[in-house]
Design a protein around this motif. Structure first.
Motif, PDB file in Angstrom:
ATOM      1  N   ASP A  45     -13.286   4.646  -3.740  1.00  0.00           N
ATOM      2  CA  ASP A  45     -12.475   5.844  -3.818  1.00  0.00           C
ATOM      3  C   ASP A  45     -11.462   5.317  -5.153  1.00  0.00           C
ATOM      4  OD1 ASP A  45     -13.285   7.141  -1.729  1.00  0.00           O
ATOM      5  OD2 ASP A  45     -12.046   6.128  -0.381  1.00  0.00           O
TER       6      ASP A  45
ATOM      7  N   GLN B  46      -3.796  -0.740  -1.727  1.00  0.00           N
ATOM      8  CA  GLN B  46      -4.599   0.369  -1.765  1.00  0.00           C
ATOM      9  C   GLN B  46      -3.685   1.644  -1.777  1.00  0.00           C
ATOM     10  OE1 GLN B  46      -4.285  -1.811   0.726  1.00  0.00           O
ATOM     11  NE2 GLN B  46      -4.227  -0.732   2.861  1.00  0.00           N
ATOM     12  N   GLU B  47      -4.229   2.610  -1.983  1.00  0.00           N
ATOM     13  CA  GLU B  47      -3.571   3.777  -2.278  1.00  0.00           C
ATOM     14  C   GLU B  47      -2.398   4.168  -3.071  1.00  0.00           C
ATOM     15  OE1 GLU B  47      -3.747   6.167   1.647  1.00  0.00           O
ATOM     16  OE2 GLU B  47      -4.921   4.526   2.435  1.00  0.00           O
ATOM     17  N   ASN B  48      -2.481   3.446  -4.163  1.00  0.00           N
ATOM     18  CA  ASN B  48      -1.442   3.482  -4.969  1.00  0.00           C
ATOM     19  C   ASN B  48      -1.874   4.325  -6.383  1.00  0.00           C
ATOM     20  OD1 ASN B  48       1.150   1.684  -4.692  1.00  0.00           O
ATOM     21  ND2 ASN B  48      -0.499   0.382  -3.877  1.00  0.00           N
TER      22      ASN B  48
ATOM     23  N   HIS C 289       0.882  -1.060  -0.031  1.00  0.00           N
ATOM     24  CA  HIS C 289       0.049  -0.038   0.056  1.00  0.00           C
ATOM     25  C   HIS C 289       1.010   1.193   0.045  1.00  0.00           C
ATOM     26  CE1 HIS C 289       0.927  -1.440   3.857  1.00  0.00           C
ATOM     27  NE2 HIS C 289       0.771   0.129   4.550  1.00  0.00           N
ATOM     28  N   ARG C 290       0.216   2.159  -0.618  1.00  0.00           N
ATOM     29  CA  ARG C 290       1.053   3.655  -0.703  1.00  0.00           C
ATOM     30  C   ARG C 290       2.288   3.606  -1.198  1.00  0.00           C
ATOM     31  NH1 ARG C 290      -2.210   4.036   4.040  1.00  0.00           N
ATOM     32  NH2 ARG C 290      -0.300   3.377   5.206  1.00  0.00           N
TER      33      ARG C 290
ATOM     34  N   GLY D 191      -8.519   3.322  -3.167  1.00  0.00           N
ATOM     35  CA  GLY D 191      -8.011   4.630  -3.312  1.00  0.00           C
ATOM     36  C   GLY D 191      -6.822   4.692  -4.424  1.00  0.00           C
ATOM     37  N   ASN D 192      -7.202   4.032  -5.712  1.00  0.00           N
ATOM     38  CA  ASN D 192      -6.396   4.082  -6.803  1.00  0.00           C
ATOM     39  C   ASN D 192      -7.040   4.707  -8.015  1.00  0.00           C
ATOM     40  OD1 ASN D 192      -3.967   2.047  -6.686  1.00  0.00           O
ATOM     41  ND2 ASN D 192      -5.388   0.923  -5.556  1.00  0.00           N
TER      42      ASN D 192
END
Length: 466
Positions: free
Chosen positions: A222, A173-175, A149-150, A198-199
């Protein structure tokens, strides 16, 4: 070694005393040896036994430190400045490896191939890790949990998860992922939870999640998802949690959710739902569903803005055509491209059921050939031919639409085509069917003669009475 007093005691005592003393010293000596680690702990690190743990966190290491005991079961290297992971970076065997919050920019293919016992790998919070090489996780067939993630990953190699048969938890997530390749997860037959929120994902293709037969949780909120293939979730029969909120979904084929019959928690809020005829299959799904669901507020048409799609009435879809059985979307589609889409009758299309098409600047309307029976026999073939849709050079160069090609244009209908479609036998009274050619509206000669005769008779009666 024993001191002089101890030696004298053993020499002067009885045989039993001497044997007992020797046993006591051997016990103490062996205990001392067992408490001494076979290898030393790396500099600036702290080591703990049972299980063997090496903690080297927050020490500004720029590479994996040397000297980590081979039998270490847990190695903590988070919050450092490590930049690269190479094949020779890990000279130890471990089950848990934490590398989150570093400055990793590159992972060599096979970098973890010697860690055959690894069960948990955490690479999260490495914002400089923007791409991965295929084979980066080669050899990790016992890996159960993978954290990425991230990391600002924009894409994933097609074989990045190859042979990770034991993986159960995958955190992505969040990439900055824009798409998911077909069969990307096909080897993850034991995956239980997949985090993709979160992508920047825009579409979910038919084979995006193929192979995930044991998936329990799928988080896709998201993102920027606008299109979901109707069979995108067909392998997710055990899914219990699906989050798709805060995306760009205007419609969702009902088949998508029927393939996830075990879902208990469904979140679809925060999408610009279109509640026209295209929403019918989704509305029908909710009629029989018994799940925990979020609200689905309509964004269009304006007459239904703010209403909850789940609670629309059956009469709200009374004028909608039946779903097209040949459509890969599995929904009633009310708008069609003037360049690439054709509208067929419910039966399998054959030459005798093709529609006559009229070309205009705004829309393409169709009705079965049976409607042409209303035309008078005096209408020439040339008049009918002139009403057929004629392709210009640009349109003729476009590929013909086959069912297999539907997904390529799914969701990209021309905005100008907003009229409802219906078949001749299904049209409600007063429905605006395509106007017939001008020749069809002209009175026949027999009709004209009847009008003249009626006028003469009326004049005669008026003169006699008057």
């Amino acid at each position: 070694m024993m001191d002089a007093g101890s030696s004298a005691f053993l020499r002067g005592g009885s045989a039993a005393q001497r044997i007992g003393g020797v046993s006591m010293w051997l016990t103490l000596w062996l205990t001392a040896l067992s408490c001494t680690p076979a290898q030393g702990c790396p500099r600036l690190c702290v080591c703990y036994p049972n299980p063997m743990t090496v903690s080297c966190q927050a020490q500004n290491f720029t590479s994996v430190p040397v000297g980590v005991p081979y039998n270490s079961q847990r190695v903590f290297l988070q919050n450092n400045q490590i930049t690269e992971l190479r094949v020779d970076s890990f000279g130890f065997e471990t089950q848990v490896l934490w590398l989150f919050s570093n400055n990793i920019t590159w992972i060599e293919a096979g970098a973890f191939s010697e860690l055959r016992e690894l069960e948990e790998l955490d690479l999260g919070d490495n914002p400089s890790l923007r791409r991965l090489e295929g084979g980066a996780f080669r050899g990790l067939e016992r890996l159960q949990s993978l954290h990425m993630h991230r990391c600002r990953l924009a894409a994933l190699p097609h074989d990045i998860f190859h042979k990770l048969y034991s993986l159960q938890f995958l955190y992505l997530q969040e990439n900055q992922l824009h798409f998911l390749q077909d069969d990307l997860f096909s080897d993850l037959v034991n995956l239980n939870q997949l985090f993709l929120h979160g992508n920047r994902i825009r579409t979910l293709s038919e084979h995006a999640f193929r192979g995930l037969v044991n998936l329990d949780r799928l988080l896709l909120h998201d993102n920027r998802i606008r299109q979901v293939h109707r069979r995108a979730f067909r392998d997710l029969g055990r899914l219990t949690m699906l989050f798709l909120f805060n995306n760009s979904l205007a419609e969702l084929p009902g088949q998508v959710l029927r393939d996830t019959a075990s879902v208990q928690f469904l979140r679809l809020n925060g999408n610009p739902w279109s509640c026209g005829c295209e929403a019918r299959s989704l509305w029908e799904f909710f009629r029989g569903a018994r799940i925990s669901s979020s609200e689905l507020l309509c964004s269009s048409p304006s007459t239904r803005r703010g209403l909850d799609l789940r609670f629309l009435r059956e009469m709200d879809f009374a004028l909608c055509p039946l779903p097209d059985p040949g459509s890969l979307a599995g929904t009633t589609t009310t708008t069609f491209s003037t360049k690439t889409r054709w509208w067929f009758s419910k039966a399998k299309p054959v030459s005798s059921t093709k529609g006559v098409f009229e070309k205009s600047s705004e829309t393409v309307k169709a009705f079965p050939f049976s409607a042409s029976k209303a035309l008078d026999s005096s209408v020439s073939n040339s008049a009918v031919a002139s009403a057929k849709y004629e392709f210009d050079e640009e349109e003729a160069a476009l590929p013909k639409l086959d069912p297999e090609e539907y997904w390529a244009n799914y969701g990209n209908e021309d905005a100008a085509v907003t009229g409802l479609r219906c078949f001749e036998l299904e049209c409600p009274p007063g429905f605006d069917l395509p106007s017939l050619p001008a020749a069809a509206s002209c009175p026949t000669s027999s009709s004209a003669l009847s009008v003249v005769v009626f006028a003469v008779l009326s004049l005669s009666v008026h003169m006699l009475v008057g």
